[in-house]
Design an enzyme around this catalytic site. Structure first.
Site, PDB file in Angstrom:
ATOM      1  N   GLN A 199       1.397   3.182   2.377  1.00  0.00           N
ATOM      2  CA  GLN A 199       2.308   3.716   3.431  1.00  0.00           C
ATOM      3  C   GLN A 199       2.831   2.528   3.855  1.00  0.00           C
ATOM      4  OE1 GLN A 199       3.436   6.369   5.303  1.00  0.00           O
ATOM      5  NE2 GLN A 199       2.500   7.975   4.257  1.00  0.00           N
ATOM      6  N   SER A 200       3.276   1.687   2.845  1.00  0.00           N
ATOM      7  CA  SER A 200       3.645   0.146   3.004  1.00  0.00           C
ATOM      8  C   SER A 200       4.836  -0.211   4.172  1.00  0.00           C
ATOM      9  CB  SER A 200       3.816  -0.649   1.777  1.00  0.00           C
ATOM     10  OG  SER A 200       4.501  -1.683   2.148  1.00  0.00           O
ATOM     11  N   ASN A 201       4.661  -0.615   5.289  1.00  0.00           N
ATOM     12  CA  ASN A 201       6.046  -0.985   5.996  1.00  0.00           C
ATOM     13  C   ASN A 201       6.958  -2.083   5.485  1.00  0.00           C
ATOM     14  OD1 ASN A 201       5.287   0.857   8.379  1.00  0.00           O
ATOM     15  ND2 ASN A 201       3.620  -0.920   8.700  1.00  0.00           N
ATOM     16  N   ALA A 233       0.901  -0.969  -0.054  1.00  0.00           N
ATOM     17  CA  ALA A 233      -0.089   0.097   0.096  1.00  0.00           C
ATOM     18  C   ALA A 233       0.833   1.160  -0.018  1.00  0.00           C
ATOM     19  CB  ALA A 233      -1.118  -0.128   1.400  1.00  0.00           C
ATOM     20  N   CYS A 265       7.253  -2.570   2.107  1.00  0.00           N
ATOM     21  CA  CYS A 265       7.948  -1.786   1.219  1.00  0.00           C
ATOM     22  C   CYS A 265       9.261  -1.149   1.631  1.00  0.00           C
ATOM     23  CB  CYS A 265       6.987  -0.899   0.271  1.00  0.00           C
ATOM     24  SG  CYS A 265       6.126  -1.787  -0.817  1.00  0.00           S
TER      25      CYS A 265
END
Length: 336
Positions: free
Chosen positions: A75-77, A73, A79
């Site tokens: 705000q992906s942690n 997403a 990623c």
């Protein structure tokens, strides 16, 4: 079960701490609460995906990859941590970001979006909810081949059978710590999203005949759908790890009462839980995963479904950088 036969990169020295939460336990009444600090895992700002990446990046290196490709997403942690692992290994990283909420991507946003830029992501491809994420990552991989390079595709959340081994290993770590501390946990509570963490814990606990149930708190999907996803991945992870006996369907519990209006969308219960953990234990949660999981924990304790006297371990899966993108909501400047 011998996990040593799998290639693994180590990004964390030793076990993450298990700490009591006496002040929060007193405020809520009833259960005796503990926290597993997987927010303190290695790589940039920590989080549960680090455990999965230890196995996945080892395979990427064995295959000669020079670039990690993954999806998450906006705000992906996951990623953020995949990008951090790439940096640690001297690799490049290309990200595919899914707007699960229409129009939610903002290149100038704070939180993980800011960190993607700061950490030097090679490229970001933005897609909409419902787009074919696998096809998009394969297109990125094909572009690399055309450049004479080699990518390695990591699924969202690092959640395939190999990645889930990170939480099979974590289950064994928890049991060893429990024995050393002289504390027998009655239940484990964890956020349930891409299913790798939840399924790995279940597979590891059953593989060790631990008899500890895991309650997953959904962050996105309805209960039946999520339980099916977790069970399927738990079975695959158990088979890969050589776990016996088989994973029974009834071992999977995914509660969806705290999802709210949708993935990443705030709720009053999430805001209260984030503020409770911060004010009483000095622990920062994130609004998307651990905040909603903590809301579930608080709700289950208050309702008495988690009984008085139960010793409950909350697995903190990280994500605090996302807090800063939600500051107006968490401070009350923007009403929920």
């Amino acid at each position: 079960m011998n996990l040593a036969r799998f290639a693994r990169r180590r990004y964390t020295a030793g076990a993450t701490a298990i700490e009591p939460m006496p002040h929060l336990s007193k405020v809520l009444g009833g259960a005796e609460l503990f926290i597993k600090r997987d927010d303190q895992l290695g790589l940039t700002a920590g989080g549960n995906k680090t455990r999965k990446l230890e196995f996945l990046v080892a395979e990427a290196l064995a295959r000669g990859a020079d670039t990690l490709i993954t999806v998450g997403a906006v705000q992906s942690n996951h990623c953020r941590l995949t990008l951090a692992a790439a940096i640690r290994e001297g690799l490049k990283c290309r990200l595919v970001l899914e707007q699960r909420v229409a129009g939610s991507y903002d290149k100038a946003a704070s939180g993980n979006n800011f960190l993607f830029d700061l950490l030097g992501v090679e490229s970001v491809t933005v897609v909409n909810a419902g787009d074919d994420l696998q096809a998009t990552m394969e297109k990125v991989a094909a572009d690399l081949v055309a450049e004479g390079r080699q990518g390695y595709i990591i699924p969202g959340g690092g959640s395939n059978a190999l990645g889930a081994l990170g939480y099979v290993a974590c289950a064994e770590e928890i049991l060893a710590q429990s024995f050393a501390m002289g504390i027998a946990f009655d239940r484990i509570v964890v956020a349930s999203g891409s299913a790798g963490t939840h399924s790995g814990l279940v597979a590891g606990l059953i593989g060790n005949s631990a008899g500890i149930p895991v309650t997953g708190i959904n962050v996105r999907r309805p209960r039946a759908e999520q339980e099916g996803n977790v069970h399927k991945l738990a079975v695959a992870a158990a088979e890969l790890a050589g776990v016996g006996p088989a994973i029974p369907r009834e071992a999977i519990e995914c509660r969806d009462e705290w999802v709210g209006p949708g993935y990443s969308l705030p709720t009053a219960e999430m805001i209260e839980a984030v503020r409770l953990f911060a004010a009483h234990e000095g622990v920062l949660l994130d609004p998307v995963y651990t905040g909603k999981a903590a809301a579930g924990l608080v709700g289950l304790v208050r309702s008495g479904e988690i009984a008085a006297g139960e010793r409950v371990l909350f697995v903190h899966t990280g994500g605090a950088p996302a807090l800063y993108a939600y500051q107006p909501i968490l401070t009350g400047a923007v009403p929920v």
